[in-house]
Design an enzyme around this catalytic site. Structure first.
Site, PDB file in Angstrom:
ATOM      1  N   SER A 275       0.798  -1.281   0.051  1.00 16.70           N
ATOM      2  CA  SER A 275       0.093  -0.018   0.186  1.00 16.70           C
ATOM      3  C   SER A 275       0.860   1.501  -0.109  1.00 16.70           C
ATOM      4  CB  SER A 275      -0.915   0.087   1.214  1.00 16.70           C
ATOM      5  OG  SER A 275      -1.657   1.261   1.100  1.00 16.70           O
TER       6      SER A 275
ATOM      7  N   LYS B  95      -4.407  -6.322   3.916  1.00 19.80           N
ATOM      8  CA  LYS B  95      -4.652  -5.357   3.055  1.00 19.80           C
ATOM      9  C   LYS B  95      -5.826  -4.736   2.508  1.00 19.80           C
ATOM     10  CE  LYS B  95      -3.372  -2.207  -0.181  1.00 19.80           C
ATOM     11  NZ  LYS B  95      -3.633  -2.305  -1.473  1.00 19.80           N
TER      12      LYS B  95
ATOM     13  N   HIS C 263      -7.700  -2.703   5.152  1.00 24.00           N
ATOM     14  CA  HIS C 263      -6.970  -1.348   5.121  1.00 24.00           C
ATOM     15  C   HIS C 263      -7.632  -0.840   3.909  1.00 24.00           C
ATOM     16  CE1 HIS C 263      -4.397   1.076   2.714  1.00 24.00           C
ATOM     17  NE2 HIS C 263      -3.627   1.708   3.652  1.00 24.00           N
ATOM     18  N   ASN C 264      -8.051  -1.332   2.706  1.00 25.46           N
ATOM     19  CA  ASN C 264      -8.684  -0.623   1.600  1.00 25.46           C
ATOM     20  C   ASN C 264     -10.111  -0.277   2.225  1.00 25.46           C
ATOM     21  OD1 ASN C 264      -6.166  -1.103   0.747  1.00 25.46           O
ATOM     22  ND2 ASN C 264      -7.241  -1.410  -1.371  1.00 25.46           N
TER      23      ASN C 264
ATOM     24  N   GLU D 297      -9.967   2.698   4.477  1.00 23.57           N
ATOM     25  CA  GLU D 297      -9.603   3.886   3.467  1.00 23.57           C
ATOM     26  C   GLU D 297     -10.934   4.200   2.625  1.00 23.57           C
ATOM     27  OE1 GLU D 297      -6.405   2.919   0.682  1.00 23.57           O
ATOM     28  OE2 GLU D 297      -7.519   3.866  -0.768  1.00 23.57           O
TER      29      GLU D 297
END
Ligand code: 2AM
Length: 505
Positions: free
Chosen positions: A136, A208, A211-212, A215
């Protein structure tokens, strides 16, 4: 071209992310072999690198996969940065015949974690190692220091770790603040690297993905803050930029707030009398990781409503033509603001921070459930540490999450940590006022509202699901548990009992 195995690592897939990761590794002294399906892309890259010291001597291009693989020292490590999905499977299929037992394949794309679980199993069965590593930080992160979220073979991690730690973003070990001096163009060697082994098979890619998902909410919340200042307070983009710039000095200090200030202050290159953001069409795209996160929350039964709202908000934005038509038909209350502008801006700041805490609480709850489902043992303090630098959601706030899980690794929900509990207690009055003002003025703030509904729902010892379960039992004999009996005993009555009750009107 030399046939001697002299490279430390290889990389397949020379789109921008791949190229930048190669340069990052070369900066840190590693010799990197590169290969791309379309040879011209590889030769163009290698030609360009000839002018970049010290990378020129450390990047080695190959036209054939056989020579590419032969050029890498054993156990060979090959990173794939190709198109997610079929591209990854195709690249693996063409690569594996050239690799040998003990060699390592690392998928650096945004793979779906179930694909990573499948690939890891297949490749392990062939005597090789597979790792799925989230990367990232966008293009700049890949070039100068991304957050790296590896999962997969732990044996392979021993081999990959020095390289991953060298190229990852670095943060100050005491404050957690990222070391970022991209402009200097020099590799950052000091500090704590933003990478750690996260667990077997798909763990890295799952983290991940979450995380997105976070986000998505983070971005949507910032957009709703902007929208309230624009619509309700009638502020201009440069005035709003100054607010975000100011917020970035406090607890909201983060990459996304920082770039938002930059974006809002940007004049239109076509006409400097206006702001570029006003010329950007209000339809947002997506590549699907937010959707995957939301699907996973539904599959696992985790009430991460803000995550789903952030995805829906993008879907709604995409209905531009329909919205324009509907705006002529469906009337709202009309925007009205009376009050102190500065005071209201501070209420928005508090609403943003409170909602953000809920978004992270939802992301970590989701990972708590996922680790049970997929047999991982995720270390949430470590995950927050990895996110402190390099990645898109990097923020001062993440240090607080690390502290929360250091204090209590078994924390049921981030909102229960004393620091976050106090922050929510302090912020909720402002948050409610902002949501109420938005509702009264007809301004859509779905992430603020859904996060507040989450907070209020989670802290409610009693919810109206008693009625819901009774409805289910009424029409479908789905049974219910009783408050005056122990859990796990199920009851049913034939509704209505003894005929329809009299309802006085
Ligand atoms: P290309 O230059 O030959 O298109 C991003 O699309 C990167 O993934 C590019 O380097 C692209 O190679 C590569 N890529 C896409 N599909 C691929 C496949 N099926 N096999 C190998 N590389 C692929």
């Amino acid at each position: 071209m030399s046939k001697e195995a002299s490279s430390d690592i290889g990389l397949i897939g020379l789109a921008v992310m791949g190229q930048n990761l190669v340069l990052n590794m070369a900066d840190h002294g590693y010799h990197v072999s590169v290969y791309n399906r379309t040879t011209t892309r590889m030769t163009a890259f290698v030609d360009r690198v000839q002018n970049e010291e010290p990378c020129s001597e450390r990047v080695h291009g190959y036209e054939s996969l056989e020579e590419f693989v032969a050029s890498i020292k054993r156990p060979r490590k090959v990173i794939l940065l190709v198109k997610t999905g079929r591209g990854t499977d195709a690249a693996i299929d063409s690569l594996l015949p050239h690799m040998e037992e003990g060699d390592i394949v690392i998928d650096g794309g945004n793979a779906h974690w179930m694909d990573t679980i499948r690939r890891e199993k297949d490749i392990r069965a062939r005597g090789l190692h597979f790792m799925g590593s989230g990367v990232s930080g966008g293009e700049l992160g890949a070039r100068f220091g991304p957050a790296l979220m590896p999962g997969g073979s732990d044996e392979a991690w021993t081999s990959l770790q020095p390289i991953w730690e060298a190229i990852a973003a670095k943060v100050d070990p005491d404050t957690g603040k990222p070391y970022e001096d991209y402009a200097a163009g020099k590799p950052i060697t000091e500090g704590t690297p933003c990478t750690a082994y996260l667990g077997p098979d798909g763990a890295g890619h799952y983290v991940k993905m979450v995380h997105n998902g976070i986000e998505y909410v983070d971005m949507q919340l910032i957009c709703e803050s902007y929208f309230l200042m624009k619509e309700l307070l009638s502020m201009q983009p440069d005035e709003i930029a100054a607010v975000f710039h100011d917020w970035n000095q406090g607890v909201l200090d983060s990459y996304l707030i920082e770039i938002t200030a930059d974006i809002l202050a940007q004049r239109d290159p076509r006409d400097a009398s206006r702001f570029l953001v006003d010329q950007v069409l209000d339809t947002a795209g997506q590549k699907g990781t937010g959707k995957w996160t939301s699907i996973s929350t539904l599959d696992l039964g985790i009430p991460a409503n803000a995550m789903a709202e952030a995805v829906f908000a993008r879907f709604l934005s995409a209905l531009k033509v329909e919205r324009v038509a509907a705006s002529q038909v469906l009337k709202g209350p009309g925007v009205e603001f009376s009050g102190d502008q500065q005071e209201f801006i501070d209420l928005i700041r508090q609403a943003l921070y409170s909602s953000k805490i809920c978004a992270y609480a939802q992301g970590f709850s989701l990972m708590t459930e996922a680790q049970q489902e997929f047999n991982w043992q995720l270390d949430f303090g470590t995950i927050a540490k990895v996110w402190r630098g390099g990645c898109i959601i990097r923020a001062r706030f993440l240090q607080k999450i690390t502290d929360a899980y250091d204090n209590d690794p078994e924390l049921a929900n981030l909102m229960l940590d004393p620091y976050f509990r106090d922050a929510l207690h302090d912020g909720q009055s402002a948050w409610r006022k902002v949501v109420a003002a938005a509702a009264e003025s007809g301004i859509a703030v779905p992430a603020f509202m859904s996060a507040l509904a989450y907070f209020d729902g989670y802290r409610s010892a009693v919810l109206p699901a008693n009625l819901l379960q009774a409805q289910r039992d009424y029409f479908g004999a789905h049974t219910y548990e009783r408050t005056d009996e122990e859990r796990g005993r199920f009851f049913h009555v034939d509704w209505p009992v003894d005929g329809r009750p009299e309802i006085e009107v």
